[in-house]
Design an enzyme around this catalytic site. Structure first.
Site, short mmCIF file in Angstrom:
data_model
loop_
_atom_site.label_atom_id
_atom_site.label_comp_id
_atom_site.label_asym_id
_atom_site.label_seq_id
_atom_site.Cartn_x
_atom_site.Cartn_y
_atom_site.Cartn_z
N GLN A 87 0.80 -1.09 0.06
CA GLN A 87 0.20 0.07 0.03
C GLN A 87 0.90 1.19 -0.16
OE1 GLN A 87 -3.40 -0.84 3.09
NE2 GLN A 87 -1.87 -2.22 3.47
N ASP A 90 6.15 4.66 -1.47
CA ASP A 90 7.54 4.64 -1.27
C ASP A 90 8.45 3.17 -2.33
OD1 ASP A 90 8.37 2.16 -0.08
OD2 ASP A 90 7.58 3.41 1.89
N HIS A 105 -1.68 1.61 -4.18
CA HIS A 105 -1.99 2.96 -3.94
C HIS A 105 -1.25 4.17 -4.72
CE1 HIS A 105 -3.96 1.72 0.14
NE2 HIS A 105 -4.84 1.44 -1.08
N GLY A 170 3.06 -4.48 8.99
CA GLY A 170 2.97 -3.24 9.07
C GLY A 170 1.67 -2.27 8.36
N1 APR Z 1 7.13 -2.13 12.55
C1 APR Z 1 5.82 -2.89 12.33
N2 APR Z 1 4.68 -2.23 12.15
C2 APR Z 1 4.55 -1.00 12.61
C3 APR Z 1 5.80 -0.05 13.10
C4 APR Z 1 7.01 -0.94 13.04
N3 APR Z 1 7.86 -0.25 13.27
N4 APR Z 1 5.31 1.13 13.18
C5 APR Z 1 3.99 1.20 12.92
N5 APR Z 1 3.52 -0.14 12.85
C6 APR Z 1 2.18 -0.78 12.36
C7 APR Z 1 1.00 -0.03 13.07
O1 APR Z 1 0.96 -0.79 14.43
C8 APR Z 1 -0.08 -0.18 12.14
O2 APR Z 1 -0.73 -1.07 12.40
O3 APR Z 1 2.16 -0.15 11.20
C9 APR Z 1 0.70 -0.01 11.01
C10 APR Z 1 0.39 1.25 10.29
O4 APR Z 1 -0.93 1.67 9.85
P1 APR Z 1 -1.51 2.78 9.08
O5 APR Z 1 -0.70 4.06 9.56
O6 APR Z 1 -3.01 2.84 9.04
O7 APR Z 1 -0.63 2.62 7.70
P2 APR Z 1 -1.45 1.49 6.34
O8 APR Z 1 -2.04 0.48 7.08
O9 APR Z 1 -0.25 1.44 5.42
O10 APR Z 1 -2.39 2.55 5.69
C11 APR Z 1 -3.16 2.07 4.77
O11 APR Z 1 -4.15 4.17 4.42
O12 APR Z 1 -4.07 6.52 4.48
C12 APR Z 1 -4.00 5.55 3.55
O13 APR Z 1 -3.32 5.29 1.41
C13 APR Z 1 -2.85 5.44 2.75
O14 APR Z 1 -1.82 3.28 2.11
C14 APR Z 1 -2.26 4.02 3.26
C15 APR Z 1 -3.53 3.29 3.81
#
Ligand code: APR
Length: 229
Positions: A87, A90, A105, A170
Protein backbone atom coordinates in the site's frame (compact mmCIF):
# COMPACT_ATOMS: atom_id res chain seq x y z
CA UNK A 1 9.22 -25.38 -7.57
CA UNK A 2 9.58 -22.51 -5.13
CA UNK A 3 6.53 -21.83 -2.97
CA UNK A 4 4.63 -18.63 -3.68
CA UNK A 5 5.02 -16.21 -0.78
CA UNK A 6 2.69 -13.22 -1.08
CA UNK A 7 3.28 -10.31 1.32
CA UNK A 8 0.93 -7.40 1.88
CA UNK A 9 2.79 -4.44 3.34
CA UNK A 10 1.77 -1.06 4.75
CA UNK A 11 3.33 2.04 6.22
CA UNK A 12 4.65 0.13 9.27
CA UNK A 13 7.33 -1.63 7.22
CA UNK A 14 8.85 1.73 6.27
CA UNK A 15 8.45 3.32 9.72
CA UNK A 16 11.94 2.32 10.82
CA UNK A 17 13.30 3.91 7.64
CA UNK A 18 12.03 7.19 9.06
CA UNK A 19 8.81 7.45 7.03
CA UNK A 20 5.74 8.30 9.08
CA UNK A 21 2.80 5.92 9.15
CA UNK A 22 -0.70 7.35 8.78
CA UNK A 23 -2.56 6.32 11.91
CA UNK A 24 0.07 5.94 14.65
CA UNK A 25 0.11 8.68 17.29
CA UNK A 26 2.75 10.68 15.38
CA UNK A 27 1.22 9.66 12.03
CA UNK A 28 0.59 11.80 8.97
CA UNK A 29 -3.15 11.88 9.50
CA UNK A 30 -2.55 13.53 12.87
CA UNK A 31 -1.10 16.57 11.15
CA UNK A 32 -3.37 16.63 8.10
CA UNK A 33 -6.99 16.05 7.22
CA UNK A 34 -7.34 13.25 4.69
CA UNK A 35 -10.10 15.31 3.04
CA UNK A 36 -7.70 18.23 2.50
CA UNK A 37 -4.91 16.37 0.74
CA UNK A 38 -5.90 12.88 -0.36
CA UNK A 39 -9.26 13.08 -2.15
CA UNK A 40 -10.37 14.23 -5.61
CA UNK A 41 -12.31 17.01 -3.86
CA UNK A 42 -9.11 18.27 -2.24
CA UNK A 43 -7.48 18.38 -5.67
CA UNK A 44 -10.38 20.39 -7.07
CA UNK A 45 -10.37 22.78 -4.14
CA UNK A 46 -6.66 23.42 -3.54
CA UNK A 47 -4.16 21.88 -5.95
CA UNK A 48 -1.24 23.72 -4.38
CA UNK A 49 -1.87 22.20 -0.94
CA UNK A 50 -2.11 18.71 -2.42
CA UNK A 51 1.06 19.21 -4.47
CA UNK A 52 2.90 20.57 -1.42
CA UNK A 53 1.87 17.54 0.64
CA UNK A 54 3.09 15.02 -1.94
CA UNK A 55 6.21 17.04 -2.81
CA UNK A 56 7.13 16.70 0.86
CA UNK A 57 6.43 12.97 0.82
CA UNK A 58 8.71 12.63 -2.24
CA UNK A 59 11.56 14.41 -0.41
CA UNK A 60 11.05 12.19 2.64
CA UNK A 61 11.31 9.05 0.51
CA UNK A 62 14.40 10.35 -1.32
CA UNK A 63 16.07 10.75 2.06
CA UNK A 64 15.04 7.31 3.38
CA UNK A 65 16.82 3.98 3.00
CA UNK A 66 15.40 0.46 2.95
CA UNK A 67 15.57 -1.28 6.32
CA UNK A 68 16.12 -4.89 7.43
CA UNK A 69 12.49 -5.78 6.77
CA UNK A 70 12.69 -4.68 3.11
CA UNK A 71 16.03 -6.46 2.60
CA UNK A 72 14.87 -9.54 4.52
CA UNK A 73 11.99 -9.98 2.07
CA UNK A 74 14.40 -9.52 -0.83
CA UNK A 75 16.65 -12.26 0.57
CA UNK A 76 13.70 -14.65 0.76
CA UNK A 77 13.56 -14.53 -3.05
CA UNK A 78 16.40 -17.08 -3.06
CA UNK A 79 14.09 -19.75 -1.71
CA UNK A 80 10.59 -18.45 -2.46
CA UNK A 81 8.65 -16.95 -5.33
CA UNK A 82 8.06 -13.68 -3.48
CA UNK A 83 5.35 -11.24 -4.54
CA UNK A 84 4.86 -8.03 -2.62
CA UNK A 85 1.59 -6.15 -2.65
CA UNK A 86 2.29 -2.82 -1.03
CA UNK A 87 0.00 0.00 0.00
CA UNK A 88 3.10 2.17 0.26
CA UNK A 89 3.96 4.78 -2.32
CA UNK A 90 7.67 4.64 -1.50
CA UNK A 91 10.19 2.59 -3.51
CA UNK A 92 12.00 0.97 -0.59
CA UNK A 93 10.99 -2.58 -1.55
CA UNK A 94 12.46 -2.04 -5.02
CA UNK A 95 15.62 -0.44 -3.68
CA UNK A 96 16.11 -3.40 -1.35
CA UNK A 97 16.10 -5.67 -4.41
CA UNK A 98 12.56 -7.03 -4.43
CA UNK A 99 11.66 -7.95 -8.02
CA UNK A 100 7.87 -8.31 -7.90
CA UNK A 101 6.27 -5.29 -6.27
CA UNK A 102 2.68 -4.29 -6.94
CA UNK A 103 1.78 -0.80 -5.74
CA UNK A 104 -1.89 -0.70 -4.81
CA UNK A 105 -2.02 3.00 -3.91
CA UNK A 106 0.32 4.45 -6.51
CA UNK A 107 3.92 5.60 -6.52
CA UNK A 108 5.45 8.85 -5.27
CA UNK A 109 8.03 8.91 -8.07
CA UNK A 110 5.36 9.01 -10.75
CA UNK A 111 2.97 11.74 -11.88
CA UNK A 112 0.18 11.74 -14.39
CA UNK A 113 -2.22 13.92 -16.33
CA UNK A 114 -5.22 14.91 -14.23
CA UNK A 115 -7.41 14.08 -17.23
CA UNK A 116 -5.86 10.93 -18.66
CA UNK A 117 -4.70 8.17 -16.34
CA UNK A 118 -2.49 6.61 -18.97
CA UNK A 119 -0.23 9.67 -19.36
CA UNK A 120 2.26 8.73 -16.65
CA UNK A 121 5.77 10.14 -16.15
CA UNK A 122 8.70 9.67 -13.77
CA UNK A 123 9.31 12.51 -11.29
CA UNK A 124 12.09 12.89 -8.68
CA UNK A 125 11.65 16.64 -8.03
CA UNK A 126 8.59 18.73 -7.15
CA UNK A 127 5.43 18.80 -9.24
CA UNK A 128 4.50 22.45 -9.75
CA UNK A 129 1.25 24.16 -10.56
CA UNK A 130 1.42 24.76 -14.31
CA UNK A 131 3.39 21.58 -15.07
CA UNK A 132 1.41 19.88 -17.79
CA UNK A 133 1.23 16.45 -19.42
CA UNK A 134 1.36 15.80 -23.18
CA UNK A 135 -2.39 16.35 -23.34
CA UNK A 136 -1.94 19.84 -21.89
CA UNK A 137 -3.60 18.95 -18.56
CA UNK A 138 -2.13 19.71 -15.13
CA UNK A 139 0.06 16.94 -13.72
CA UNK A 140 -0.98 15.34 -10.44
CA UNK A 141 0.69 12.74 -8.21
CA UNK A 142 0.22 9.15 -9.42
CA UNK A 143 -1.50 8.26 -6.18
CA UNK A 144 -4.77 6.47 -5.51
CA UNK A 145 -6.75 8.87 -3.36
CA UNK A 146 -9.64 8.05 -1.08
CA UNK A 147 -12.87 7.65 -3.06
CA UNK A 148 -10.91 6.67 -6.19
CA UNK A 149 -10.95 3.17 -7.68
CA UNK A 150 -7.96 0.91 -7.00
CA UNK A 151 -7.00 -0.33 -10.48
CA UNK A 152 -4.48 -2.94 -9.28
CA UNK A 153 -6.85 -4.67 -6.86
CA UNK A 154 -7.83 -7.48 -9.23
CA UNK A 155 -4.23 -8.39 -9.88
CA UNK A 156 -3.58 -8.28 -6.14
CA UNK A 157 -6.58 -10.50 -5.38
CA UNK A 158 -5.36 -13.02 -7.96
CA UNK A 159 -1.97 -13.12 -6.24
CA UNK A 160 -3.60 -13.63 -2.85
CA UNK A 161 -5.65 -16.53 -4.26
CA UNK A 162 -2.53 -18.20 -5.64
CA UNK A 163 -0.45 -17.79 -2.46
CA UNK A 164 1.07 -20.84 -0.75
CA UNK A 165 1.99 -18.61 2.20
CA UNK A 166 0.59 -15.15 2.97
CA UNK A 167 2.09 -12.49 5.22
CA UNK A 168 0.90 -9.08 6.33
CA UNK A 169 3.48 -6.58 7.55
CA UNK A 170 2.90 -3.16 9.11
CA UNK A 171 -0.62 -2.26 8.13
CA UNK A 172 -3.61 -1.36 10.28
CA UNK A 173 -5.85 -3.13 7.74
CA UNK A 174 -8.49 -0.43 7.92
CA UNK A 175 -8.42 0.77 4.32
CA UNK A 176 -10.41 -1.28 1.81
CA UNK A 177 -10.14 -2.96 -0.59
CA UNK A 178 -6.53 -3.71 0.49
CA UNK A 179 -7.69 -4.82 3.93
CA UNK A 180 -9.89 -7.50 2.39
CA UNK A 181 -7.11 -9.20 0.41
CA UNK A 182 -6.33 -11.73 3.12
CA UNK A 183 -9.82 -13.16 2.62
CA UNK A 184 -8.91 -14.16 -0.93
CA UNK A 185 -6.27 -16.60 0.33
CA UNK A 186 -6.99 -20.31 0.58
CA UNK A 187 -8.20 -21.07 4.08
CA UNK A 188 -5.60 -23.74 4.84
CA UNK A 189 -2.42 -21.87 3.91
CA UNK A 190 -0.11 -20.56 6.64
CA UNK A 191 -0.56 -16.86 7.31
CA UNK A 192 1.68 -14.50 9.26
CA UNK A 193 1.13 -11.05 10.69
CA UNK A 194 4.06 -8.89 11.68
CA UNK A 195 3.16 -5.62 13.33
CA UNK A 196 4.25 -3.52 16.28
CA UNK A 197 0.72 -3.79 17.64
CA UNK A 198 -1.71 -6.45 16.47
CA UNK A 199 -5.31 -5.59 17.29
CA UNK A 200 -6.91 -8.05 14.84
CA UNK A 201 -6.93 -11.84 14.79
CA UNK A 202 -9.60 -14.56 14.43
CA UNK A 203 -8.22 -15.84 11.14
CA UNK A 204 -7.49 -19.51 10.56
CA UNK A 205 -3.86 -20.69 10.71
CA UNK A 206 -2.29 -17.33 11.58
CA UNK A 207 0.99 -16.78 13.38
CA UNK A 208 1.19 -13.34 14.94
CA UNK A 209 4.61 -11.75 15.42
CA UNK A 210 4.00 -8.65 17.50
CA UNK A 211 7.27 -6.81 16.95
CA UNK A 212 8.63 -3.89 14.97
CA UNK A 213 9.15 -4.98 11.35
CA UNK A 214 12.96 -5.03 11.47
CA UNK A 215 12.90 -7.46 14.41
CA UNK A 216 9.83 -9.42 13.37
CA UNK A 217 11.37 -10.16 9.97
CA UNK A 218 14.17 -12.21 11.54
CA UNK A 219 11.65 -14.41 13.33
CA UNK A 220 9.59 -14.67 10.15
CA UNK A 221 12.60 -15.75 8.07
CA UNK A 222 13.40 -18.39 10.68
CA UNK A 223 9.82 -19.72 10.52
CA UNK A 224 9.97 -19.75 6.72
CA UNK A 225 12.83 -22.27 6.68
CA UNK A 226 10.49 -25.21 7.09
CA UNK A 227 8.54 -24.20 3.99
CA UNK A 228 11.53 -24.19 1.63
CA UNK A 229 10.69 -26.56 -1.20
N1 APR B 1 7.02 -2.17 12.59
C1 APR B 1 5.86 -2.85 12.28
N2 APR B 1 4.66 -2.28 12.29
C2 APR B 1 4.60 -0.97 12.61
C3 APR B 1 5.73 -0.21 12.95
C4 APR B 1 6.99 -0.87 12.93
N3 APR B 1 8.14 -0.25 13.24
N4 APR B 1 5.34 1.05 13.23
C5 APR B 1 4.01 1.07 13.07
N5 APR B 1 3.55 -0.14 12.69
C6 APR B 1 2.19 -0.57 12.36
C7 APR B 1 1.07 0.04 13.17
O1 APR B 1 0.86 -0.71 14.36
C8 APR B 1 -0.11 -0.07 12.21
O2 APR B 1 -0.74 -1.33 12.31
O3 APR B 1 1.94 -0.15 11.03
C9 APR B 1 0.55 0.06 10.84
C10 APR B 1 0.38 1.40 10.18
O4 APR B 1 -0.97 1.60 9.90
P1 APR B 1 -1.47 2.86 9.06
O5 APR B 1 -0.80 4.09 9.55
O6 APR B 1 -2.94 2.83 9.03
O7 APR B 1 -0.84 2.58 7.59
P2 APR B 1 -1.41 1.65 6.46
O8 APR B 1 -2.10 0.45 7.02
O9 APR B 1 -0.31 1.43 5.49
O10 APR B 1 -2.49 2.59 5.79
C11 APR B 1 -3.23 2.13 4.68
O11 APR B 1 -4.20 4.28 4.39
O12 APR B 1 -4.07 6.57 4.40
C12 APR B 1 -4.03 5.46 3.63
O13 APR B 1 -3.29 5.30 1.46
C13 APR B 1 -2.82 5.30 2.77
O14 APR B 1 -1.76 3.25 2.04
C14 APR B 1 -2.28 3.95 3.16
C15 APR B 1 -3.50 3.26 3.73
Amino acid sequence: MKKKLVVLTGAGISAESGLKTFRDSDGLWNGYNIEDVATPRAWKKNKQLVLDFYNMRRKDVLNAQPNAAHTGLANLQKDFDVHIITQNIDDLHERAGNKNVLHLHGEIFKMRSELNESFIYEIRKDILLGDVANDGAQLRPHIVWFEEPVPMIEQAAALAEEADIFAVIGTSLVVYPAAGLIHYTKKVIPKFIIDKTIPYSALYNVTAIEKPATQGIAEFIELMQKFIA
